[in-house]
Design an enzyme around this catalytic site. Sequence first.
Site, short mmCIF file in Angstrom:
data_model
loop_
_atom_site.label_atom_id
_atom_site.label_comp_id
_atom_site.label_asym_id
_atom_site.label_seq_id
_atom_site.Cartn_x
_atom_site.Cartn_y
_atom_site.Cartn_z
N CYS A 1 0.84 -1.19 0.00
CA CYS A 1 0.00 0.00 0.00
C CYS A 1 0.88 1.24 0.00
O CYS A 1 1.58 1.53 0.98
CB CYS A 1 -0.92 -0.01 1.23
SG CYS A 1 -1.96 1.45 1.33
N GLY B 1 10.66 3.78 6.42
CA GLY B 1 9.45 3.42 5.70
C GLY B 1 9.44 1.95 5.33
O GLY B 1 10.45 1.41 4.86
N PRO B 2 8.31 1.26 5.51
CA PRO B 2 8.24 -0.16 5.18
C PRO B 2 8.61 -0.46 3.73
O PRO B 2 9.22 -1.48 3.45
CB PRO B 2 6.78 -0.51 5.46
CG PRO B 2 6.30 0.52 6.43
CD PRO B 2 7.05 1.77 6.08
N ASP B 3 8.22 0.44 2.81
CA ASP B 3 8.54 0.21 1.41
C ASP B 3 10.04 0.17 1.17
O ASP B 3 10.53 -0.62 0.35
CB ASP B 3 7.89 1.29 0.53
CG ASP B 3 8.25 2.71 0.96
OD1 ASP B 3 8.56 2.92 2.16
OD2 ASP B 3 8.22 3.62 0.10
N ASP C 1 13.77 4.16 -6.42
CA ASP C 1 12.35 3.79 -6.58
C ASP C 1 11.56 5.03 -7.00
O ASP C 1 11.47 6.02 -6.26
CB ASP C 1 11.82 3.24 -5.26
CG ASP C 1 10.41 2.67 -5.40
OD1 ASP C 1 9.79 2.82 -6.47
OD2 ASP C 1 9.92 2.06 -4.42
N ASN D 1 1.22 5.60 -1.21
CA ASN D 1 0.42 6.80 -1.08
C ASN D 1 -0.58 6.97 -2.22
O ASN D 1 -1.64 7.56 -2.04
CB ASN D 1 1.34 8.03 -1.02
CG ASN D 1 2.14 8.08 0.25
OD1 ASN D 1 1.61 8.25 1.33
ND2 ASN D 1 3.45 7.91 0.13
#
Length: 259
Positions: free
Chosen positions: A7, A107-109, A129, A9
């Site tokens: 998930c 951040g998890p990403d 990214d 933004n």
Amino acid sequence: MLLCIDCGNTNTVFSVWDGERFLCTLRTATEHQRTADQYFVWFSTLMAHRKIDIDISECIISSTVPRVVFNLRVLCDRYFNTRPLVVGKPECLLPMPPRVDQGTQVGPDRLVNTAGAFDRHGGDLIVVDFGTATTFDVVAHDGAYVGGVIAPGVNLSLEALHHAAAALPHVDVTKPQQVIGTNTVACMQSGVFWGYVGLVRGICDRIRGEYEKPMRIIGTGGLASLFSQGDVLFDGIEDDLTMHGLTVIHRHNRDQGIT
């Protein structure tokens, strides 16, 4: 089957992993108001359309939008009878913990990209990214996330330019035929495209200078392949890096007896 949910933004991506390959990847807009029931109707309808039987036994979630995590947890519990792993939570172990300033929440990403990139390419990497933000993640020799850079995303920059300057239109991101634009749209496209090529090259050069070791650069995100046309920016491009990283983290937790 493992359901991987990323998930971000802007978009939320669901991928189904059967242990060897991704059977499908589905994308929807990120909306914190969406309920677990709505997620399931959307997901099950598209799975049926693709003639894939839903037999999800495990789930893992990475979310940069904390408000949606609750409903995604409910989705996994209510419809798949499983408690999901959530990247960034204490109960979800990482293959290698990040080495950053004390109290910093990564951040998890970025943690997921780090795990996926290290699994495929080894260490001493820069992962670029292209998402809502353009991020640069530094992966150490042992697979640890050790820091990085956050810059405005390409589409975010275009939207800001369009809204802040009334005379400037909204334009698509594309490689212009030449640097010098002869109309407003061409000027904006050139500024965005070549500006981000310069940004990626400049930041990566400075990271390499500070790191003082040879480093490979891996691009990911929807615009990575587009910007690689402007210059030799990347040593490799991974379209499914985040989803692969989720499978790596899930496998690590399974091996540790967490799932």
